[in-house]
Design an enzyme around this catalytic site. Sequence first.
Site, PDB file in Angstrom:
ATOM      1  N   GLU A  80     -60.759  28.717  26.162  1.00 18.83           N
ATOM      2  CA  GLU A  80     -59.312  28.889  26.320  1.00 18.83           C
ATOM      3  C   GLU A  80     -59.002  30.243  26.955  1.00 18.83           C
ATOM      4  OE1 GLU A  80     -57.398  26.493  25.951  1.00 18.83           O
ATOM      5  OE2 GLU A  80     -58.505  25.102  24.647  1.00 18.83           O
ATOM      6  N   ARG A  90     -47.747  18.547  15.946  1.00 18.50           N
ATOM      7  CA  ARG A  90     -47.666  17.094  16.189  1.00 18.50           C
ATOM      8  C   ARG A  90     -47.858  16.339  14.882  1.00 18.50           C
ATOM      9  NH1 ARG A  90     -52.237  14.083  16.956  1.00 18.50           N
ATOM     10  NH2 ARG A  90     -53.426  16.011  16.865  1.00 18.50           N
ATOM     11  N   CYS A 143     -54.964  25.517  16.207  1.00 19.35           N
ATOM     12  CA  CYS A 143     -55.930  26.203  17.080  1.00 19.35           C
ATOM     13  C   CYS A 143     -55.235  27.232  17.966  1.00 19.35           C
ATOM     14  CB  CYS A 143     -56.702  25.194  17.932  1.00 19.35           C
ATOM     15  SG  CYS A 143     -57.940  24.306  16.965  1.00 19.35           S
ATOM     16  N   HIS A 167     -62.510  25.396  22.421  1.00 20.05           N
ATOM     17  CA  HIS A 167     -62.357  24.051  21.849  1.00 20.05           C
ATOM     18  C   HIS A 167     -63.628  23.232  22.097  1.00 20.05           C
ATOM     19  CE1 HIS A 167     -57.789  23.885  21.277  1.00 20.05           C
ATOM     20  NE2 HIS A 167     -58.289  23.330  20.193  1.00 20.05           N
TER      21      HIS A 167
HETATM   22  N1  PCA Z   1     -58.318  21.576  15.929  1.00 22.58           N
HETATM   23  C1  PCA Z   1     -56.884  21.650  15.785  1.00 22.58           C
HETATM   24  C2  PCA Z   1     -56.660  22.520  14.587  1.00 22.58           C
HETATM   25  C3  PCA Z   1     -57.971  22.619  13.890  1.00 22.58           C
HETATM   26  C4  PCA Z   1     -58.951  22.082  14.834  1.00 22.58           C
HETATM   27  O1  PCA Z   1     -60.169  22.081  14.684  1.00 22.58           O
HETATM   28  C5  PCA Z   1     -56.184  22.130  17.053  1.00 22.58           C
HETATM   29  O2  PCA Z   1     -56.684  21.896  18.165  1.00 22.58           O
HETATM   30  O3  PCA Z   1     -55.116  22.736  16.957  1.00 22.58           O
END
Ligand code: PCA
Length: 216
Positions: A80, A90, A143, A167
């Site tokens: 990111e 969401r 996240c 991610h």
């Molecule tokens: N993914 C979520 C929150 C925790 C995770 O592992 C996100 O992409 O916000």
Amino acid sequence: MTRVLITGFAPFGGESVNPSWQAASLVAAEPPAGLTVTAAELPCVFGESVEALRDAIRASEPDLVLSLGQAGGRPGVTVERVGINVDDARIPDNAGNQPIDEPVVPGGPAAYFSTLPVKACVAAMREAGVPAAVSNTAGTFVCNHIAYALGHLIATEFPHLRGGFVHVPWAPGQVTDGTAPALPPATVAHGLRALLTAAARTPTDQDLKVTEGATH
Ligand code: PCA
């Protein structure tokens, strides 16, 4: 020795595992040469996750923080570039909170850029044979909340630190109907070791000047 804190999230949204924590544990169990790695699991809860992150930074005193989260549906590991100052959930988090258009930090800047060399991180993972890309949005759930909060902690409390958010895709056991991509946590961990090695040796202002621009 570069000291690294790697974080992953607890399962959320009714799932029983979170591959971000699985990958974080694997990297801490077998760290790359020259790095000491501590892993911490963050609750998937607005606010509480930031407290847990701050506690983990205080306890492990890292030079570098890599926070991980699950992004189901993405085909590769995504580094990111930015966290934005908005919570727009969401679904409810694990404590039932569902903020809509609230700031992560009231009065804080609109966004924080990653202080990792994002393109060198992507290149290192690809060289290790792991699919990877730059991402320009971490979403607006927990996240992104942590991506932004990490930037804010660095800017306001831990100025010597560098850090960023990554991610990871679903793990194979999470998608069995053949409609979505998945990557084994061991493969993700292999890529993350290469990412951390590159991040430790590449100053953020000397990131690679390579094309990774996207329309999304
Ligand atoms: N993914 C979520 C929150 C925790 C995770 O592992 C996100 O992409 O916000």
